[in-house]
Write an enzyme that holds these catalytic residues in place. Structure first.
Site, PDB file in Angstrom:
ATOM      1  N   GLY A 129       6.467  -0.484   4.091  1.00  0.00           N
ATOM      2  CA  GLY A 129       6.983   0.594   4.935  1.00  0.00           C
ATOM      3  C   GLY A 129       8.499   0.659   4.923  1.00  0.00           C
ATOM      4  N   GLN A 130       9.032   1.522   5.792  1.00  0.00           N
ATOM      5  CA  GLN A 130      10.483   1.758   5.821  1.00  0.00           C
ATOM      6  C   GLN A 130      11.255   0.467   6.076  1.00  0.00           C
ATOM      7  OE1 GLN A 130      12.051   4.116   9.030  1.00  0.00           O
ATOM      8  NE2 GLN A 130      14.083   4.196   8.096  1.00  0.00           N
ATOM      9  N   TYR A 167       2.324   6.053  21.465  1.00  0.00           N
ATOM     10  CA  TYR A 167       3.113   5.036  20.754  1.00  0.00           C
ATOM     11  C   TYR A 167       3.898   4.183  21.756  1.00  0.00           C
ATOM     12  CZ  TYR A 167       6.901   3.391  17.625  1.00  0.00           C
ATOM     13  OH  TYR A 167       7.818   2.640  16.925  1.00  0.00           O
ATOM     14  N   LYS A 196       3.530   0.246  22.688  1.00  0.00           N
ATOM     15  CA  LYS A 196       4.640  -0.705  22.545  1.00  0.00           C
ATOM     16  C   LYS A 196       4.879  -1.442  23.868  1.00  0.00           C
ATOM     17  CE  LYS A 196       5.890  -0.166  18.239  1.00  0.00           C
ATOM     18  NZ  LYS A 196       5.638  -1.237  17.271  1.00  0.00           N
TER      19      LYS A 196
HETATM   20  P1  NAD Z   1       6.216   2.517   8.344  1.00  0.00           P
HETATM   21  O1  NAD Z   1       5.168   3.489   8.773  1.00  0.00           O
HETATM   22  O2  NAD Z   1       7.252   2.962   7.392  1.00  0.00           O
HETATM   23  O3  NAD Z   1       5.523   1.226   7.733  1.00  0.00           O
HETATM   24  C1  NAD Z   1       4.364   0.673   8.260  1.00  0.00           C
HETATM   25  C2  NAD Z   1       3.583   0.039   7.131  1.00  0.00           C
HETATM   26  O4  NAD Z   1       2.378  -0.492   7.694  1.00  0.00           O
HETATM   27  C3  NAD Z   1       3.160   1.048   6.056  1.00  0.00           C
HETATM   28  O5  NAD Z   1       3.559   0.592   4.781  1.00  0.00           O
HETATM   29  C4  NAD Z   1       1.657   1.124   6.183  1.00  0.00           C
HETATM   30  O6  NAD Z   1       0.988   1.296   4.925  1.00  0.00           O
HETATM   31  C5  NAD Z   1       1.323  -0.223   6.802  1.00  0.00           C
HETATM   32  N1  NAD Z   1       0.062  -0.189   7.519  1.00  0.00           N
HETATM   33  C6  NAD Z   1      -0.402   0.779   8.343  1.00  0.00           C
HETATM   34  N2  NAD Z   1      -1.633   0.465   8.773  1.00  0.00           N
HETATM   35  C7  NAD Z   1      -1.956  -0.718   8.225  1.00  0.00           C
HETATM   36  C8  NAD Z   1      -3.094  -1.556   8.289  1.00  0.00           C
HETATM   37  N3  NAD Z   1      -4.171  -1.199   9.002  1.00  0.00           N
HETATM   38  N4  NAD Z   1      -3.070  -2.725   7.615  1.00  0.00           N
HETATM   39  C9  NAD Z   1      -1.977  -3.086   6.888  1.00  0.00           C
HETATM   40  N5  NAD Z   1      -0.888  -2.319   6.765  1.00  0.00           N
HETATM   41  C10 NAD Z   1      -0.874  -1.149   7.428  1.00  0.00           C
HETATM   42  O7  NAD Z   1       6.867   1.944   9.680  1.00  0.00           O
HETATM   43  P2  NAD Z   1       8.311   1.274   9.858  1.00  0.00           P
HETATM   44  O8  NAD Z   1       9.257   2.345  10.191  1.00  0.00           O
HETATM   45  O9  NAD Z   1       8.594   0.346   8.742  1.00  0.00           O
HETATM   46  O10 NAD Z   1       8.070   0.471  11.218  1.00  0.00           O
HETATM   47  C11 NAD Z   1       7.689  -0.891  11.234  1.00  0.00           C
HETATM   48  C12 NAD Z   1       7.589  -1.334  12.677  1.00  0.00           C
HETATM   49  O11 NAD Z   1       8.842  -1.104  13.342  1.00  0.00           O
HETATM   50  C13 NAD Z   1       6.543  -0.584  13.513  1.00  0.00           C
HETATM   51  O12 NAD Z   1       5.984  -1.454  14.464  1.00  0.00           O
HETATM   52  C14 NAD Z   1       7.363   0.467  14.218  1.00  0.00           C
HETATM   53  O13 NAD Z   1       6.756   0.867  15.422  1.00  0.00           O
HETATM   54  C15 NAD Z   1       8.633  -0.300  14.493  1.00  0.00           C
HETATM   55  N6  NAD Z   1       9.773   0.593  14.712  1.00  0.00           N
HETATM   56  C16 NAD Z   1      10.271   1.375  13.713  1.00  0.00           C
HETATM   57  C17 NAD Z   1      11.341   2.220  13.956  1.00  0.00           C
HETATM   58  C18 NAD Z   1      11.923   3.099  12.884  1.00  0.00           C
HETATM   59  O14 NAD Z   1      12.806   3.917  13.181  1.00  0.00           O
HETATM   60  N7  NAD Z   1      11.484   2.966  11.626  1.00  0.00           N
HETATM   61  C19 NAD Z   1      11.919   2.267  15.228  1.00  0.00           C
HETATM   62  C20 NAD Z   1      11.360   1.490  16.253  1.00  0.00           C
HETATM   63  C21 NAD Z   1      10.305   0.632  15.968  1.00  0.00           C
HETATM   64  N1  SER Z   2      11.771   5.707  15.006  1.00  0.00           N
HETATM   65  C1  SER Z   2      10.596   5.537  15.808  1.00  0.00           C
HETATM   66  C2  SER Z   2       9.856   6.812  15.961  1.00  0.00           C
HETATM   67  O1  SER Z   2      10.507   7.839  15.969  1.00  0.00           O
HETATM   68  C3  SER Z   2      10.988   4.998  17.156  1.00  0.00           C
HETATM   69  O2  SER Z   2      10.204   3.915  17.439  1.00  0.00           O
HETATM   70  O3  SER Z   2       8.673   6.785  16.127  1.00  0.00           O
END
Ligand code: NAD
Ligand code: SER
Length: 314
Positions: free
Chosen positions: A13-14, A144, A148
């Site tokens: 993921g990201q 969401y 959390k």
């Molecule tokens: P993302 O969606 O880019 O990546 C998540 C990854 O999890 C994906 O590659 C997806 O294929 C994988 N995934 C989904 N379901 C799955 C499953 N059942 N089994 C295994 N893998 C699975 O998300 P991200 O932006 O990398 O976020 C990662 C974490 O950080 C999350 O908990 C998100 O809530 C948290 N977060 C992200 C942000 C943001 O701005 N990116 C901000 C706040 C919190």
């Molecule tokens: N970047 C995330 C979203 O927009 C915040 O957790 O869902």
């Protein structure tokens, strides 16, 4: 450090791609096992072990933990805010069960540490909007955010009752160029850079004056590793730390891009994500993170813009 073996779940993921690469640099390529439902991300191929796994399959996770002698888990798999509002029961089920699977495995397999990210989405419309404190009214209104907030309480529960060393950050919106974002409300602040370079114009799904807390990915990766490497007794907060770097609106990020690309234009067409953004804080007070494990961001809006555009051009 060399004795730790780390499993990153949601590694494609990201955040996962960049965090996996950073952990491999620190701990060694073979010590960091990347895992996801998806095919291995191109940037990870050839850099270390990869296993395909559904985080909902607890027994397969146990097998992987035993096979690789895993001592730390970073759980990143989740359904983000915008996707979650389209399918609330799926978002609740995946976000909660994945965390409970890992917390139970941490107890049963005696893991040394667990990382699981929370979000600014825990806050709701009744929370203070500016410099939102660590401890305040929470009341999230998205599935969401509810997941959390519940997850934070589960982390504190497993720490208190079973001694699990689980640590968490309330990330703001994260901006990056290496791996695509996964369905969040803050994704506009990534799309805008891509469109500025490809089309010279961006139609934004939030309105011009929507301020949200944001952070550039290198700061987020550093914060994550600094939190996880801090001594356990420095970590006084076992729910999740507020974390802050910058706060801006679509109008302000546009001005920042225009300082590099003067012909760039923007128009606004708010959709369902506007309501999500309006329920969140505009800026965050992270003094507990600053005081307890010396958190300090490096990037502001303009230094991020210069770095994003430089890297996307390449
Ligand atoms: P993302 O969606 O880019 O990546 C998540 C990854 O999890 C994906 O590659 C997806 O294929 C994988 N995934 C989904 N379901 C799955 C499953 N059942 N089994 C295994 N893998 C699975 O998300 P991200 O932006 O990398 O976020 C990662 C974490 O950080 C999350 O908990 C998100 O809530 C948290 N977060 C992200 C942000 C943001 O701005 N990116 C901000 C706040 C919190
Ligand atoms: N970047 C995330 C979203 O927009 C915040 O957790 O869902």
């Amino acid at each position: 450090m060399a004795t730790d073996n780390i499993l990153v779940i949601g590694a494609c993921g990201q955040i996962g791609v960049e965090l996996t690469m950073a952990l491999r640099k620190l701990f060694g390529n073979e010590q960091v096992i990347a895992s996801d439902l998806r095919d291995e991300h191109p940037l990870l191929i050839g850099t270390g072990p990869y296993v395909s796994c559904d985080v909902m399959n607890k027994e397969l996770l146990r097998t992987i933990i035993k096979q690789y002698n895993i001592t730390q888990v970073y759980l990143l798999a989740a359904i983000l805010s915008a996707t979650g509002e389209k399918n609330p029961s799926m978002a609740w089920h995946i976000n909660m069960q994945s965390l409970l699977n890992i917390l139970d495995l941490a107890k049963e397999e005696k893991l040394k540490k667990v990382y699981w990210p929370s979000s600014i989405a825990v806050f709701g419309p009744n929370s203070p909007k500016q410099n939102t404190p660590q401890h305040t009214i929470i009341e999230p209104t998205t599935v969401y955010g509810i997941s959390k907030y519940a997850g934070e309480q589960w982390c504190a529960y497993y720490h208190k009752h079973y001694g699990i060393d689980v640590r968490s950050l309330r990330y703001p919106g994260l901006i990056s160029y290496k791996s695509a974002p996964g369905g969040g409300t803050t994704d506009y602040a990534i799309e805008i850079y891509h469109k500025a370079l490809s089309d010279g114009h961006y139609e934004c799904f939030l309105n011009a004056d929507t301020y949200l807390p944001m952070m550039y990915m290198p700061d987020a990766i550093r914060a994550t590793i600094e939190l996880m490497e801090a001594p356990a007794d420095a970590i006084k907060n076992r729910t999740a730390y507020n974390l802050s770097a910058m706060s801006f609106s679509p109008k302000e990020i546009t001005a920042s891009i225009q300082s590099q690309l003067p012909d760039f234009t923007i128009s606004y067409k708010p959709d369902f994500r506007q309501q999500i953004a309006d329920s969140w804080p505009q800026s965050i007070d992270d003094k507990e993170a600053q005081q307890q494990w010396q958190w300090k961001p490096e990037f502001d809006l303009d230094t991020m813009t210069i770095d994003m555009l430089k890297n996307l051009k390449q």
